[in-house]
Design an enzyme around this catalytic site. Structure first.
Site, PDB file in Angstrom:
ATOM      1  N   ASP A 107       0.859  -1.185   0.000  1.00  0.00           N
ATOM      2  CA  ASP A 107       0.000   0.000   0.000  1.00  0.00           C
ATOM      3  C   ASP A 107       0.902   1.245   0.000  1.00  0.00           C
ATOM      4  O   ASP A 107       2.125   1.137   0.166  1.00  0.00           O
ATOM      5  CB  ASP A 107      -0.853  -0.073   1.281  1.00  0.00           C
ATOM      6  CG  ASP A 107      -1.937   0.971   1.347  1.00  0.00           C
ATOM      7  OD1 ASP A 107      -2.313   1.534   0.309  1.00  0.00           O
ATOM      8  OD2 ASP A 107      -2.421   1.225   2.477  1.00  0.00           O
TER       9      ASP A 107
ATOM     10  N   GLU B 162       2.750   5.203  -3.794  1.00  0.00           N
ATOM     11  CA  GLU B 162       2.751   6.226  -4.871  1.00  0.00           C
ATOM     12  C   GLU B 162       4.094   6.920  -4.998  1.00  0.00           C
ATOM     13  O   GLU B 162       4.435   7.272  -6.146  1.00  0.00           O
ATOM     14  CB  GLU B 162       1.631   7.241  -4.603  1.00  0.00           C
ATOM     15  CG  GLU B 162       0.235   6.663  -4.683  1.00  0.00           C
ATOM     16  CD  GLU B 162      -0.126   5.743  -3.528  1.00  0.00           C
ATOM     17  OE1 GLU B 162       0.446   5.932  -2.430  1.00  0.00           O
ATOM     18  OE2 GLU B 162      -0.943   4.839  -3.706  1.00  0.00           O
TER      19      GLU B 162
ATOM     20  N   ASP C 139      -9.288   4.257  -1.748  1.00  0.00           N
ATOM     21  CA  ASP C 139     -10.220   4.617  -0.671  1.00  0.00           C
ATOM     22  C   ASP C 139     -11.518   5.222  -1.194  1.00  0.00           C
ATOM     23  O   ASP C 139     -11.718   6.437  -1.174  1.00  0.00           O
ATOM     24  CB  ASP C 139      -9.530   5.600   0.283  1.00  0.00           C
ATOM     25  CG  ASP C 139      -8.274   4.987   0.895  1.00  0.00           C
ATOM     26  OD1 ASP C 139      -8.082   3.762   0.758  1.00  0.00           O
ATOM     27  OD2 ASP C 139      -7.493   5.732   1.503  1.00  0.00           O
TER      28      ASP C 139
END
Ligand code: NOJ
Length: 937
Positions: A533, A536, A608
């Protein structure tokens, strides 16, 4: 204990502005718009100035005929592109045009920068994005050519590339028709290297009248004011016109429609991987991942642009007014006249121009060609196609095992339970919070008893001052600050952190060590898999919630150049580490951030989302978009990450989620528990039915993944892929094909009917009622809460496993049921792929079978068309039978019995008639051998 963690989280969230805003909207002030972004602002300005001048505009770019080298047998043209400056002098930009073996055209334009000196930085323009995106450097193929003073024409296969040398432009013709024009509108712009002084000098030769100097050497956006922009302006931009097309798809990740919108009066679509907090739907804002690949579709052909650049990128799209409206029959006719076009303008902050243009007969062939370059989705481990149960967080070992047993109590199948960040000791990845998870090997072994798996999260930020991050500093394998003299430190979940630099090959052995068998983190369990996760990368105190662009990676590349592919390097390192740990098991890695090529080693999800109907609706175009750009293993959080879905939304989301190639329930730490048994009746039973239906369809899904691993075909398939000849399907993104099933999930409240569009004239059967529905157009079908609107396309054979088991592993040797739906000429076809579901023996040892089922001429037959039925696993399939064949749309009067032939044996099987279908009960055939059943009475 949980309360303590909650309050720490709240504190972290408060500190970094991460608490949901009351309106629940994206924090748009955190992210740049095109106007805030120097290079985008400059290139849009350039485009509007060039447009004002119109056809009088003279391109500044021409090909230097003096050094043009045409190597037809190598498939390569090389030379220099001259950029004319204000005083008539030129900047010389080396270029290559190559014809790839799959008959695509590639253009590369670089700049040899001189006069830039820095120890910390590589002075080259970043030219390695293709190294990460491609599986290998593509082979080139020969072409014929003709050359005149101002034109070079390359001919290869049914293609021609017409290169205008004096005003640089390339037109691609396929079968004699113009399909793509590069630099059609003269928007080619390569901001060449010049110092600030040179640029700002009076009468500077470097800035053309049509150019702007906005934010060329500094960044005025509030959070990135510190950006050093060491090279000044260095953007690359180019326009492409698709001729004969009205719809374009792709360039994820955005929460928008499948058919991309005109951006003339709005923001361009932005590709910049960011942790976009509380993203909005129907938006062109950037999201967690980027795939710079766009596909245009028309009835005659399909075309693709693959812009291989990993820097911050914006894409403008311009369509003609009439294009936006739904097609009338008249317009459909006029599309044959080839008048429509879609104009696109691609702008990247830096790097080189590297672009592949693909034109083929249909969208499927374009996807396949893209897959040949970037790799196809790797066949997943079977368990990962089952249901995943996640939440932030399952608290401790007891909680995990309790949830697991509740699934069994409620007779709901599931395969995987997940642990979010709270399982670690103070968010220090590769540690366990011992008081809550005293013996994780024991917990994993317990899960394994029922074929279950555990996925644990490992993020790329590593808390400072513990052994793992200290090693990163010592081995010098972290992302560095702008001077490259120190490892960069920023904030994320654990507080101050460093980031592993997975562009650095030295990171791999270090990363492998953390996942090794027997390591503190991994123990010895075989059923442990990984969630990557925040890659980025998400940096809470960084500009636009990510790494400063002037940070430095291995190779002395600025983060600016590699930003969009960092996430890929990270999840690939994890994949490799898991392979090292256990070479016999296909690793499952979920990634949030991705780039072209990520499909080779990971699954993704859309981040999300919110527990609101509009997000359920949006998830369908989001996943369809991923599927058309070759990333099939995609899903969205069921039933919305933020918030608490009401029972209807929860139930409808499960009914939609069963079609996501990656199917996971997940929820925010503040949301209430919502596992399927909590809602109570009738909701729990309806969700159970939906989940069981997913498991019944696992053979279909696995077969789809197999086919996709060979040809890149989408798994959730837009209607435009199924029937590209029907332009009325082009904007439909609330229904899709899944194999031969046409599905339209209910995505609004209180709905008990849906209007489903049939794109062709074949008969379809409503799976819930077996009613036959015929005719292109919309048909209303019932959709009460307990039912999912599904039509079976006639002419299909669908293999399912009908028995309930607790997990997919426990279904391995279950018998099959075949659904045969005859078309108008009493024919049907379908496929089934089977292997052990977890090892690599299918590719190493041909240990698989690929079966074709065919019905017609009054018989149904099964033939193994690939693989080997005598291998370690496939030979065990001798115990697996077809237990039932259901025939829909077959002869109206069924025979009483049918004759069955398998090998040198034959026998008869009983037929049970019913209303609208009939069933061959226990035909007795085994799955790993050819067989034939005669249907004649
Ligand atoms: C952000 C992810 O998108 C979300 O799924 C996860 O629960 C949180 N990080 C915490 O790890």
């Amino acid at each position: 204990m949980l309360n303590r963690w909650c309050s720490i989280l709240v504190l972290v969230a408060l500190l970094f502005g991460l608490l949901p805003s009351p309106a629940g909207a994206v924090k748009s002030y955190l992210f740049k718009t095109c106007n805030d972004s120097g290079f985008c602002h400059r290139n849009r300005h350039f485009a509007s100035e060039v447009a004002k001048i119109g056809s009088d505009f003279e391109s500044r770019y021409s090909i230097n005929s003096q050094d043009l080298s045409i190597k037809k047998d190598k498939g390569l043209v090389e030379g220099s592109l001259l950029k004319r400056l204000n005083d008539g002098s030129h900047v010389s930009l080396p270029f290559q045009i190559s014809v790839l073996s799959d008959l695509n055209l590639r253009l590369k334009v670089n700049e040899e920068r001189t006069g830039f000196n820095s120890k910390a930085l590589n002075s080259k323009r970043y030219d390695e994005a293709s190294k990460w995106a491609f599986t290998q450097e593509p082979d080139l193929t020969t072409f014929d050519y003709s050359l005149s003073d101002d034109t070079l024409v390359l001919t290869y296969g049914e293609y021609q590339a017409i290169v205008n040398l004096t005003q640089f432009k390339i037109e691609i013709l396929y079968k004699g028709t113009l399909r793509i024009t590069m630099n059609d509108r003269n928007l080619l712009n390569m901001e060449h290297y010049r110092t600030k002084e040179q640029q700002e000098a009076e009468n500077s030769i470097h800035i053309a009248p049509e150019e702007s100097t906005y934010n060329a050497y500094s960044d005025s956006f509030k959070d990135s004011k510190k950006d050093k922009l060491p090279f000044g302006p260095e953007s690359v931009a180019l326009d492409f016109t698709f001729s004969g097309y009205k719809h374009v798809y792709g360039i994820p990740e955005h929460a928008d429609s499948l058919s991309l919108k005109d951006t003339t009066d709005s923001e361009p679509y932005r590709l910049f991987n960011v942790d976009i907090f509380e993203y909005e739907t129907q938006s062109k804002y950037p999201m967690y991942g980027s795939i710079p690949f766009m596909i245009a579709v028309s009835p005659e052909s399909s075309a693709g642009i693959f812009w291989i650049n990993s820097a911050d990128t914006y894409v403008d799209i311009r369509k003609e007014e009439s294009n936006i409206e739904e097609e009338t029959d008249q317009q459909v006719l006029s599309s044959k006249d080839n008048l429509e076009k879609v104009e696109t303008h691609w702008m990247s902050e830096n790097g080189i121009i590297d672009v592949v243009l693909i034109v083929k007969n249909n969208p499927q062939s374009v996807s396949q060609s893209y897959g040949k370059l970037t790799g196809f989705t790797t066949l997943p481990n079977m368990f990962s196609l089952g249901y995943h149960q996640c939440r932030w967080n399952y608290n401790d070992e007891l909680d995990v095992l309790d949830i697991s047993s509740k699934f069994d109590e409620h007779q709901i199948p599931y395969d995987t339970i997940w642990l979010d960040i709270e399982y670690t000791d103070e968010k220090k990845y590769f540690t366990w919070k011992k008081e809550l998870f005293p013996d994780h090997d024991r917990m994993l072994a317990k899960l394994d008893e029922t074929g279950r798996n555990l996925v644990a999260i490992i993020d790329p930020h590593l808390k400072t001052h513990y052994e793992v991050s200290e090693q990163v500093e010592k081995l010098d394998v972290g992302i560095k600050n702008h001077n490259a003299d120190e490892i960069y430190k920023g904030h994320c979940w654990p507080g101050e952190s460093v980031w592993i630099d997975t562009l650095n090959p030295e990171s791999q052995p270090f990363w492998n060590k953390q996942f090794e068998n027997g390591s503190e983190f991994a123990g010895y369990a075989r059923n442990l898999h990984i969630w990557n996760d925040m890659n980025e990368p998400s940096v809470f105190n960084g500009p636009e919630t990510t790494s400063p662009k002037d940070n430095i990676h291995y190779g002395n590349w600025e983060h600016r150049s590699v930003h969009n592919l960092y996430g890929l390097t990270y999840h690939e390192a994890t994949y490799e580490a898991m392979i090292q740990r256990n070479p016999d098991i296909r690793p499952f890695i979920l990634t949030r951030s991705f780039y072209s090529g990520s499909q080779r080693t990971s699954a993704m999800w859309t981040g999300d989302n919110m527990a609101k109907w509009e997000y359920l609706k949006e998830s369908i175009p989001q996943i369809l978009t991923m599927n058309v750009v070759g990333f099939q293993f995609a899903g969205a959080d069921v039933a919305g990450f933020f918030g608490n879905p009401d029972k209807e939304l929860l139930t409808r989301w499960y009914q939609a989620g069963i079609w996501y190639p990656f199917f996971r329930g997940h929820a925010h730490i503040d949301s209430r528990r919502r596992e399927p048994w909590i809602a109570g009746e009738p909701y729990t039973s309806i969700m159970r039915d939906a989940l069981r239906f997913r498991y019944k369809l696992l053979p279909v899904l696995y077969t789809q993944f197999y086919q996709s691993s060979l040809d890149g075909s989408p798994i959730m398939r837009p209607l435009s892929y199924e029937t590209p000849e029907n332009t009325k399907t082009y904007s439909i993104d609330d229904q899709f094909f899944f194999d031969q099933l046409l599905v339209k999930p209910v995505t609004s409240p209180g709905q008990d009917k849906v209007s489903i569009y049939i794109p062709d004239s074949k008969p379809y059967y409503n799976l819930n009622t077996l009613e036959k529905i015929v005719g292109e157009g919309y048909h209303e079908i019932e959709a009460p809460l307990e039912s999912i609107p599904i039509l079976i396309k006639s002419g299909s054979v669908i293999p399912i496993k009908a028995r309930y088991r607790r997990s997919s592993r426990l279904m391995t040797f279950d018998p099959y049921t075949l659904f045969v739906t005859m078309d108008d000429s009493a024919k049907a076809k379908g496929y089934l792929y089977i292997d052990d579901g977890e090892s690599f023996n299918h590719s190493l040892d041909q240990d698989f079978v690929y079966i074709e089922f065919e019905a017609g001429d009054n018989e149904i037959k099964s033939s193994i068309i690939d693989g080997d039925a005598t291998k370690t696993f496939t030979s065990k399939l001798a115990d697996v039978k077809v237990e039932r064949i259901v025939l829909i749309g077959g002869p109206i009067v069924p025979p009483k019995t049918v004759d069955v032939v398998q090998g040198d044996k034959n026998w008869t099987a009983e037929v049970l008639p019913a209303d609208g279908f009939w069933t061959i009960r226990n035909p007795g055939v085994i799955i790993n051998q050819d067989w034939k059943i005669s249907l004649a009475s």
